[in-house]
Write an enzyme that holds these catalytic residues in place. Sequence first.
Site, PDB file in Angstrom:
ATOM      1  N   HIS A 212      -5.776   2.249  -4.144  1.00  0.00           N
ATOM      2  CA  HIS A 212      -4.791   1.721  -3.199  1.00  0.00           C
ATOM      3  C   HIS A 212      -4.396   0.304  -3.595  1.00  0.00           C
ATOM      4  O   HIS A 212      -5.035  -0.327  -4.453  1.00  0.00           O
ATOM      5  CB  HIS A 212      -5.375   1.713  -1.784  1.00  0.00           C
ATOM      6  CG  HIS A 212      -6.577   0.823  -1.628  1.00  0.00           C
ATOM      7  ND1 HIS A 212      -6.722  -0.094  -0.621  1.00  0.00           N
ATOM      8  CD2 HIS A 212      -7.722   0.708  -2.368  1.00  0.00           C
ATOM      9  CE1 HIS A 212      -7.875  -0.724  -0.723  1.00  0.00           C
ATOM     10  NE2 HIS A 212      -8.513  -0.260  -1.771  1.00  0.00           N
TER      11      HIS A 212
ATOM     12  N   HIS B 256      -2.433   1.271   6.788  1.00  0.00           N
ATOM     13  CA  HIS B 256      -2.814   1.213   5.370  1.00  0.00           C
ATOM     14  C   HIS B 256      -3.013   2.631   4.856  1.00  0.00           C
ATOM     15  O   HIS B 256      -3.413   3.534   5.598  1.00  0.00           O
ATOM     16  CB  HIS B 256      -4.100   0.402   5.201  1.00  0.00           C
ATOM     17  CG  HIS B 256      -4.433   0.092   3.772  1.00  0.00           C
ATOM     18  ND1 HIS B 256      -3.640  -0.710   2.982  1.00  0.00           N
ATOM     19  CD2 HIS B 256      -5.466   0.503   2.979  1.00  0.00           C
ATOM     20  CE1 HIS B 256      -4.176  -0.802   1.770  1.00  0.00           C
ATOM     21  NE2 HIS B 256      -5.275  -0.064   1.746  1.00  0.00           N
TER      22      HIS B 256
ATOM     23  N   CYS C 116       0.819  -1.226   0.000  1.00  0.00           N
ATOM     24  CA  CYS C 116       0.000   0.000   0.000  1.00  0.00           C
ATOM     25  C   CYS C 116       0.848   1.268   0.000  1.00  0.00           C
ATOM     26  O   CYS C 116       0.654   2.164  -0.830  1.00  0.00           O
ATOM     27  CB  CYS C 116      -0.967  -0.013   1.167  1.00  0.00           C
ATOM     28  SG  CYS C 116      -0.196   0.085   2.811  1.00  0.00           S
TER      29      CYS C 116
END
Length: 380
Positions: free
Chosen positions: A348, A336, A282
């Site tokens: 993402h 994240h 990520c």
Amino acid sequence: MTFLKKLIICVCMYTFFVVLFSVTIYADTLGQVSISEAQITDSAEDDSVVVKTASKGEVFKVLDSDGELFKIQVGTAAMYIRCDNLSILGTDAVVSGTNVNVRKDASLTAQISDRVGNGTKVEVSSFSGEFFFVTYGNKTGYIHRDLLTGPMLRFILDRNGNAQAVSAAPLKSSEQAAQEKKYAFVNAATGLNLRISASTDSDSVCVVPYGTVIEVIGTEGDWSKVLYGTTAGYMKSEFLTSKEAASASDLTLASTIIEFAKQFQGTPYKWAGTDLRKGVDCSGFVYAVFKNFGISLNRTSRDMVNNGTRISKSELMPGDLVFFDTSGPNNGAISHVGIYIGNGNFIHAASASRNPYVIINSLSEDYYTRTYVTACRILN
């Protein structure tokens, strides 16, 4: 046996042999001992034991390179020999450009005999000037060194037997640092060719998408010398808009970053990865996207949140970063990150088993509503 059965058998056999002999067989990487006596050891460690002495001219299959040593196959065992004691005779490579020219001689002005597509496998046997001599199928020719990739290419010898450096060498980092960096947007709607030299007849390394920001390091007439990632090449200046001259109505940086990021949808999730085409995690995805535009961010999501200005969810604008706690109950710990693209959506690199790749999701989805922590603004 009836005539029909005989016909079917003949057709099947013909098809089998056509398939068999139309498949290109690529050679192993082979190396030949280049000194009178070369020591072969059982490992690459300092305390390795010499198990064999090879004579000049002996040929071995090369399995890998490890620093100053080649890992080679001796019988059924893997052993090691110094790189400077072995001359690589031939190895496989892959074409890494778009519609690449195959030339009849080792020159950019030589006649083009064929064109091959990205990903084509070839066998490389020598290096001359800036060109590799290649074989593919039943064809041969020369392909520029910047348009081939392969782990053993740097060891290929030229016609005179001298080792050649084959990696592209744009400006050295010290030289780059001495210059004031200049950036430009690609404004060609269908993308712009990155060419080896300042000519439309030159080979194209790749097509750079519309909106991509590249570094301009010089000019030659109507051409700009640029850096696309770490690759140096040339682009027509008329299809570049300087970053300073681009107005919000023409091409905002946020929209450019988002369009650039979208083209990597489907790139697989890879822990610690930062390669936008081969694999990213990520933060690696966000890091690599912004790096393309000359924006340096911290590498991990928990540190990346400190790069910008914290904003509320109601203040989100395209180009902002959104952060989540996906490690368990949402206690505000950041694990994240994604890029907000507008209309409640973000892009993402997801790690979930059902969709482990770069993907677009909505902030209103239950999972991301529960795990949302904060957002920050990187762009002014």
